[in-house]
Design a protein around this motif. Structure first.
Motif, PDB file in Angstrom:
ATOM      1  N   LEU A  56       0.842  -1.354  -0.012  1.00  0.00           N
ATOM      2  CA  LEU A  56       0.133  -0.119  -0.092  1.00  0.00           C
ATOM      3  C   LEU A  56       1.037   1.237  -0.175  1.00  0.00           C
ATOM      4  O   LEU A  56       0.623   2.268  -0.690  1.00  0.00           O
ATOM      5  CB  LEU A  56      -0.839  -0.128   1.344  1.00  0.00           C
ATOM      6  N   LEU A  57       1.942   1.292   0.661  1.00  0.00           N
ATOM      7  CA  LEU A  57       2.784   2.432   0.869  1.00  0.00           C
ATOM      8  C   LEU A  57       3.572   2.284  -0.487  1.00  0.00           C
ATOM      9  O   LEU A  57       3.584   3.767  -1.256  1.00  0.00           O
ATOM     10  CB  LEU A  57       4.125   2.309   1.841  1.00  0.00           C
ATOM     11  N   ALA A  58       3.945   1.491  -1.196  1.00  0.00           N
ATOM     12  CA  ALA A  58       4.595   1.687  -2.570  1.00  0.00           C
ATOM     13  C   ALA A  58       3.164   2.382  -3.649  1.00  0.00           C
ATOM     14  O   ALA A  58       3.751   3.122  -4.498  1.00  0.00           O
ATOM     15  CB  ALA A  58       5.063   0.347  -3.199  1.00  0.00           C
ATOM     16  N   ILE A  59       2.242   1.769  -3.645  1.00  0.00           N
ATOM     17  CA  ILE A  59       1.108   2.107  -4.362  1.00  0.00           C
ATOM     18  C   ILE A  59       0.797   3.634  -4.044  1.00  0.00           C
ATOM     19  O   ILE A  59       0.757   4.355  -5.146  1.00  0.00           O
ATOM     20  CB  ILE A  59      -0.345   1.466  -4.126  1.00  0.00           C
ATOM     21  N   GLY A  60       0.852   4.109  -2.972  1.00  0.00           N
ATOM     22  CA  GLY A  60       0.459   5.474  -2.651  1.00  0.00           C
ATOM     23  C   GLY A  60       1.834   6.422  -3.110  1.00  0.00           C
ATOM     24  O   GLY A  60       1.611   7.522  -3.819  1.00  0.00           O
ATOM     25  N   TRP A  61       2.854   5.910  -3.116  1.00  0.00           N
ATOM     26  CA  TRP A  61       4.334   6.668  -3.590  1.00  0.00           C
ATOM     27  C   TRP A  61       4.101   6.962  -5.107  1.00  0.00           C
ATOM     28  O   TRP A  61       4.472   7.683  -5.883  1.00  0.00           O
ATOM     29  CB  TRP A  61       5.365   6.126  -3.383  1.00  0.00           C
ATOM     30  N   ALA A  62       3.707   5.470  -5.831  1.00  0.00           N
ATOM     31  CA  ALA A  62       3.559   5.475  -7.176  1.00  0.00           C
ATOM     32  C   ALA A  62       2.472   6.604  -7.837  1.00  0.00           C
ATOM     33  O   ALA A  62       2.658   7.349  -8.695  1.00  0.00           O
ATOM     34  CB  ALA A  62       3.248   4.109  -7.598  1.00  0.00           C
ATOM     35  N   LEU A  63       1.442   6.601  -6.991  1.00  0.00           N
ATOM     36  CA  LEU A  63       0.243   7.838  -7.354  1.00  0.00           C
ATOM     37  C   LEU A  63       0.811   9.090  -7.297  1.00  0.00           C
ATOM     38  O   LEU A  63       0.543   9.911  -8.120  1.00  0.00           O
ATOM     39  CB  LEU A  63      -0.993   7.355  -6.553  1.00  0.00           C
ATOM     40  N   ILE A  64       1.447   9.341  -6.114  1.00  0.00           N
ATOM     41  CA  ILE A  64       2.025  10.710  -6.007  1.00  0.00           C
ATOM     42  C   ILE A  64       3.220  11.142  -6.985  1.00  0.00           C
ATOM     43  O   ILE A  64       2.982  12.143  -7.675  1.00  0.00           O
ATOM     44  CB  ILE A  64       2.519  10.857  -4.545  1.00  0.00           C
ATOM     45  N   SER A  65       3.944  10.098  -7.396  1.00  0.00           N
ATOM     46  CA  SER A  65       5.035  10.328  -8.312  1.00  0.00           C
ATOM     47  C   SER A  65       4.146  10.528  -9.759  1.00  0.00           C
ATOM     48  O   SER A  65       4.664  11.279 -10.573  1.00  0.00           O
ATOM     49  CB  SER A  65       5.691   9.084  -8.524  1.00  0.00           C
ATOM     50  N   TYR A  66       3.050   9.680 -10.099  1.00  0.00           N
ATOM     51  CA  TYR A  66       2.289   9.868 -11.233  1.00  0.00           C
ATOM     52  C   TYR A  66       1.840  11.140 -11.406  1.00  0.00           C
ATOM     53  O   TYR A  66       2.069  11.943 -12.654  1.00  0.00           O
ATOM     54  CB  TYR A  66       1.269   8.637 -11.351  1.00  0.00           C
ATOM     55  N   ALA A  67       1.345  11.923 -10.476  1.00  0.00           N
ATOM     56  CA  ALA A  67       0.730  13.035 -10.400  1.00  0.00           C
ATOM     57  C   ALA A  67       1.711  14.135 -10.594  1.00  0.00           C
ATOM     58  O   ALA A  67       1.646  14.984 -11.356  1.00  0.00           O
ATOM     59  CB  ALA A  67      -0.032  13.463  -8.977  1.00  0.00           C
TER      60      ALA A  67
END
Length: 119
Positions: free
Chosen positions: A93-104
């Motif tokens: 879940l932490l990795a998914i959160g970081w990926a979504l922030i990076s995408y934005a």
């Protein structure tokens, strides 16, 4: 403040559904008014419709259009805490959160309509 009032006066079993409904209503308002025009609102009250003529600024700055973000945060807080044996799930879940922030960070630009994906 309204979340506090909900917690104080609503039965516990109605709290989460109320937050979900409020968040979905807020997100729906964002999608309806993102271009600054709603034919239904213009028909009912042209004066009120004129207040939201600049749709992008309205949905970015006005609180009723941001309630869905508070609802997401409240629901995340109320999720059951994971046990230590679920640390892999927490890492994912932490990795998914970081990926979504990076995408934005790297894909959103001045043409990105908040909170939509339309350009």
């Amino acid at each position: 403040m309204s979340l506090f009032l909900l917690m104080k006066y609503l039965p516990r079993w109605l709290l989460i559904p109320s937050v979900v409904v409020g968040g979905l209503a807020s997100l729906g308002l964002n999608l309806v008014l993102q271009d600054g025009h709603s034919s239904m609102l213009s028909t009912i009250s042209p004066l009120i419709a004129s207040l939201f003529a600049d749709g992008q600024s309205s949905i970015f700055y006005l609180t009723p259009f941001r309630i869905f973000e508070f609802a997401i945060g409240a629901l995340c807080i109320w999720l059951p805490t994971a046990k230590s044996r679920d640390s892999i799930l927490l890492d994912v879940l932490l990795a998914i959160g970081w990926a979504l922030i990076s995408y934005a960070i790297f894909s959103f630009d001045e043409r990105t309509v908040f909170p939509s994906t339309m350009h």
